[in-house]
Design an enzyme around this catalytic site. Structure first.
Site, PDB file in Angstrom:
ATOM      1  N   GLY A 242      23.003   0.815  70.538  1.00  0.00           N
ATOM      2  CA  GLY A 242      23.628   2.094  70.216  1.00  0.00           C
ATOM      3  C   GLY A 242      22.928   3.340  70.688  1.00  0.00           C
ATOM      4  N   ASP A 262      30.434  -4.405  72.177  1.00  0.00           N
ATOM      5  CA  ASP A 262      29.599  -5.220  73.042  1.00  0.00           C
ATOM      6  C   ASP A 262      30.112  -6.649  72.954  1.00  0.00           C
ATOM      7  OD1 ASP A 262      26.476  -4.704  74.239  1.00  0.00           O
ATOM      8  OD2 ASP A 262      27.147  -6.784  74.038  1.00  0.00           O
ATOM      9  N   ASP A 308      27.407   1.043  80.217  1.00  0.00           N
ATOM     10  CA  ASP A 308      25.941   0.991  80.316  1.00  0.00           C
ATOM     11  C   ASP A 308      25.616  -0.453  80.690  1.00  0.00           C
ATOM     12  OD1 ASP A 308      23.285   1.588  80.209  1.00  0.00           O
ATOM     13  OD2 ASP A 308      23.179   1.771  78.027  1.00  0.00           O
ATOM     14  N   CYS A 361      19.988   0.881  84.608  1.00  0.00           N
ATOM     15  CA  CYS A 361      18.572   1.251  84.703  1.00  0.00           C
ATOM     16  C   CYS A 361      17.950   0.434  85.835  1.00  0.00           C
ATOM     17  CB  CYS A 361      17.841   1.048  83.381  1.00  0.00           C
ATOM     18  SG  CYS A 361      18.043  -0.584  82.637  1.00  0.00           S
TER      19      CYS A 361
END
Length: 430
Positions: A242, A262, A308, A361
């Site tokens: 989160g 998710d 993400d 990332c």
């Protein structure tokens, strides 16, 4: 424990990691459980040395002409800690619990060996199998980017604007000497100590009361580039624990609705306590329920879908230096497949004029610009929002300078932005 005994322990832990592919934190914890005489400060010092050795594993081994755990620690004491040959020799006396004395060859290499002429992956301390990919992403700067990824990361916090301004958070944490982050208007930065130890954040009232959340500045910027608006319908398709959901709740000032989903419900477990602590009231957690389509009611309704995406995590090596040596080509292929699936799934929920924000990332083209190029080629109703436009929409026009030179989106790296490595791309429907 003496510093020399701590060095011996670090060598022992690295030897165990060489035999078993596992997270370094687990190996360090197990060592501590089996060596209960080691106090908390000893364990922290040993952990710091292990991680420093992993940051510089390739260059340290090259310098010492050996890939043994002992050689890596000796080389890392020079490369990561800046110790001279005599200072290192003082830790290798063979007395008590100290490692055996330095050999003549080790002393010679400490005195004369350099990285001159070493391949980029050695100078940059990243796996050789990623050398071509780093060269594709960074060209002649690949080794420099790798070196930046091998440095210690600061502790970055995000002020939770549902409860406090950044200025208020800085005042509450003044004893930790935080500084404003240079790029995120919500960030606070606490520099790493000489021994790499961070503050005991969970004991800080500002954290307990939800005024701040740990979040790298790059992750904060990724959330800000979503430009979520109060009243908007938002789907966080890979919400995990989160972190970005909380940031989006702040941006929307608890107005509108954020759906946190998710496909692995276990990853969502921490989100409930974090939402309560942050005072985020406009978040609805959607956990998977067998074969049920728990997102069916969101079809065509969302102005923003955040992906993400699961990735190799190459941008987070400052914080997880062991991960780069555990990463295998097969893991990259698996992540690429997962990313493609998510990108193809997201348009179902986006309304006309809405947008998908794709975040990783990772620093690899395969996971970033190449994925977006494929997505746009197969979804003609979507187009990438130019970096300058996306930055201006977020109220951060200075971020335009991080626009990717390889395609659509933004690239943030420790070397260029002082953040963890992130890729962000905004695509708009219609």
């Amino acid at each position: 424990m003496t510093p020399a005994a701590q060095v011996s322990a670090a060598i022992e832990i690295l030897a165990e990691l060489a035999e078993r592919r596992r997270p370094a934190a687990d190996a360090i914890k197990d060592w501590g459980l089996s060596h209960r005489f080691a106090g908390s400060k000893d364990r922290a010092a040993i952990s710091s040395l292990v991680f420093d050795a992993l940051r510089k594993r390739a260059s340290a081994a090259f310098l010492m002409g050996s890939e043994t755990p002992r050689a890596i620690v000796v080389g890392a004491l020079r490369e990561a800690r800046g110790l001279g040959a005599e200072d290192i020799a003082a830790l290798f006396t063979g007395e008590g619990h100290a490692p055996a004395p330095l050999t003549a060859q080790e002393r010679e290499r400490l005195a004369t060996a350099t990285l001159e002429g070493a391949p980029a992956h050695i100078r940059g301390d990243y796996p050789e199998w990623l050398a071509e990919r780093f060269a594709a992403a960074f060209g002649d700067a690949a080794a420099e980017e790798g070196r930046a990824l091998a440095e210690r990361a600061p502790v970055d916090l995000r002020a939770n604007i549902l409860k406090a301004s950044r200025e208020d958070a800085i005042r509450r944490l003044a004893h930790l000497t935080p500084e404003p982050t240079p790029l995120s208007p919500l960030g606070l930065r606490i520099a790493p100590t000489a021994k790499g130890r961070g503050p005991a954040l969970t004991a800080e009232p500002a954290y307990v009361k939800g005024l701040v959340e740990p979040q790298d500045e790059g992750s904060q910027l990724a959330a800000l580039l979503c430009a979520a608006e109060p009243g908007e319908q938002v789907l966080d398709l890979c919400a995990g624990g989160g972190g970005k959901t909380l940031a989006l709740a702040g941006q929307t000032h608890n107005r509108g609705q954020i759906y946190a989903y998710d496909d692995d419900g276990r990853r969502l477990a921490p989100i409930y306590a974090r939402l309560e602590r942050a005072g985020a009231r406009n978040v609805q957690v959607r956990s998977p329920r067998g074969q049920a389509d728990v997102l069916a009611d969101l079809e065509g309704r969302c102005g923003l879908v955040l992906i993400d995406a699961p990735c190799t995590g190459t941008g987070t090596w400052r914080r997880h230096p062991d991960a780069k040596w555990r990463l295998a080509p097969g893991a990259l292929e698996q992540r690429l497949a997962e990313q493609r699936e998510l990108l193809d799934k997201a348009p179902r929920f986006v309304k006309a004029g809405g947008r998908i924000v794709y975040v990783t990332c990772s620093l690899l083209l395969d996971e970033n610009e190449d994925q977006i190029a494929r997505f746009l080629a197969e979804h003609a109703d979507f187009s990438a929002v130019p970096a300058a436009e996306a930055a201006a929409k977020a109220g951060l026009p200075e971020l335009a300078r991080f626009g990717s030179t390889h395609g659509a989106g933004f690239r943030l790296t420790p070397r260029t932005a002082g953040t963890d490595g992130f890729y962000v791309c905004v695509s708009r429907r219609g």
